[in-house]
Write an enzyme that holds these catalytic residues in place. Structure first.
Site, mmCIF file in Angstrom:
data_model
loop_
_atom_site.group_PDB
_atom_site.id
_atom_site.type_symbol
_atom_site.label_atom_id
_atom_site.label_comp_id
_atom_site.label_asym_id
_atom_site.label_seq_id
_atom_site.Cartn_x
_atom_site.Cartn_y
_atom_site.Cartn_z
ATOM 1 N N CYS A 94 0.813 -1.220 0.000
ATOM 2 C CA CYS A 94 0.000 0.000 0.000
ATOM 3 C C CYS A 94 0.851 1.276 0.000
ATOM 4 O O CYS A 94 1.490 1.566 -0.994
ATOM 5 C CB CYS A 94 -0.979 -0.056 1.162
ATOM 6 S SG CYS A 94 -2.457 0.886 0.859
ATOM 7 N N HIS A 195 -3.286 -5.808 2.568
ATOM 8 C CA HIS A 195 -3.000 -5.884 4.011
ATOM 9 C C HIS A 195 -3.569 -7.214 4.515
ATOM 10 O O HIS A 195 -4.085 -8.017 3.734
ATOM 11 C CB HIS A 195 -3.723 -4.737 4.743
ATOM 12 C CG HIS A 195 -3.213 -3.380 4.425
ATOM 13 N ND1 HIS A 195 -2.028 -2.878 4.909
ATOM 14 C CD2 HIS A 195 -3.744 -2.411 3.632
ATOM 15 C CE1 HIS A 195 -1.860 -1.640 4.463
ATOM 16 N NE2 HIS A 195 -2.870 -1.328 3.686
HETATM 17 N N1 GLN Z 1 -2.365 6.816 1.974
HETATM 18 C C1 GLN Z 1 -2.377 5.840 0.899
HETATM 19 C C2 GLN Z 1 -3.769 5.699 0.271
HETATM 20 O O1 GLN Z 1 -4.750 6.068 0.864
HETATM 21 C C3 GLN Z 1 -1.931 4.488 1.429
HETATM 22 C C4 GLN Z 1 -2.902 3.891 2.453
HETATM 23 C C5 GLN Z 1 -2.393 2.607 3.093
HETATM 24 O O2 GLN Z 1 -1.189 2.386 3.230
HETATM 25 N N2 GLN Z 1 -3.354 1.743 3.548
HETATM 26 O O3 GLN Z 1 -3.878 5.164 -0.843
#
Ligand code: GLN
Length: 244
Positions: A94, A195
């Site tokens: 992510c 995740h």
């Molecule tokens: N801030 C980034 C997004 O919203 C990554 C979010 C995350 O790592 N879950 O895409």
């Protein structure tokens, strides 16, 4: 034999249980008789990165990404490039995935330059993509071909010609909710929105990373482990997806 995991920004880039990826890599090496070591690579620290076999770069909200991208460019980019050129592997999830690309741009238009280790670019949209994800990957030799997890991101990631998708979406949104693909593979780097955390429920991917990293040390195969518990968790998400 030593097996070293380098954890990038453990204090800032570590959300939705991403720490489980670290525990999985270390424990699966330990179960095979390796001497696992964890190297925490926070801001300013770039010591011993040449010893790392697998790097992990976890997720983070826009705020945390704003706090790390300058350090990534200044302190981590050269040793990461050298490490990957030498056969080390990187798993980035992510927010970490996004910053290994050319840039991450927030919905408000603020652009954080990435290190361009992978040929991707990300721009956040208004809608967050949240939920279970199932993909089918064509990583050679990976059995099963499915990878499961969950996503929570507003970034839309688009791959350039040097990168290829980690897999095809079976359930969920993936990279951008439009091209049906998830994640990216380029050289020794795997980026993903999964995740979960990802590796505890996908032990075959964990072993892919360990095996690929240790190949440069003459280790061609890893002993088999009893993954019945891990694969039961994997199956649970597959069954949940089929009921959708
Ligand atoms: N801030 C980034 C997004 O919203 C990554 C979010 C995350 O790592 N879950 O895409």
């Amino acid at each position: 034999m030593r097996f070293t995991v380098g954890w990038l920004y453990p204090d800032l880039m570590n959300i939705y249980g991403d720490r489980g990826n670290i525990l999985t890599l270390l424990q699966r090496a330990r179960w095979r008789g390796f001497d696992p070591k964890l190297l925490e690579l926070g801001r300013g620290n770039a010591k011993e990165m040449e010893d790392v076999d697998v790097f992990f770069f976890g997720g983070g909200q826009d705020r945390e990404q704003a706090l790390v991208y300058e350090d990534l460019l200044e302190f981590k980019q050269p040793p990461l490039e050298r490490a990957v050129a030498g056969g080390a592997q990187i798993l980035a999830v992510c927010g970490g995935y996004q910053l290994l690309g050319h840039y991450y741009q927030t919905f408000e238009g603020e652009r954080f330059p990435g290190i361009g280790l992978i040929d991707v670019r990300t721009e956040a949209g208004k809608q967050r993509f949240i939920g279970d994800v199932v993909i089918e990957t064509d990583i050679a030799g990976l059995t099963p071909k499915t990878l499961v997890g969950f996503e929570n991101h507003s970034g839309r990631t688009f791959l350039g010609p040097k990168a290829r998708p980690l897999g095809r979406i079976v359930l969920g949104h993936g990279n951008n909710g439009s091209d049906g693909m998830e994640g990216c593979i380029q050289g020794g780097v795997i980026g993903s929105y999964l995740h979960g955390s990802l590796l505890p429920k996908n032990p075959h991917l964990a072993d892919h990373l360990i095996r690929a990293a240790l190949r440069r040390r003459g280790v061609d195969e890893l002993s088999r482990l009893d993954d019945s518990a891990e694969m039961s968790a994997h199956e649970q998400i597959l069954q949940r997806a089929e009921r959708r």
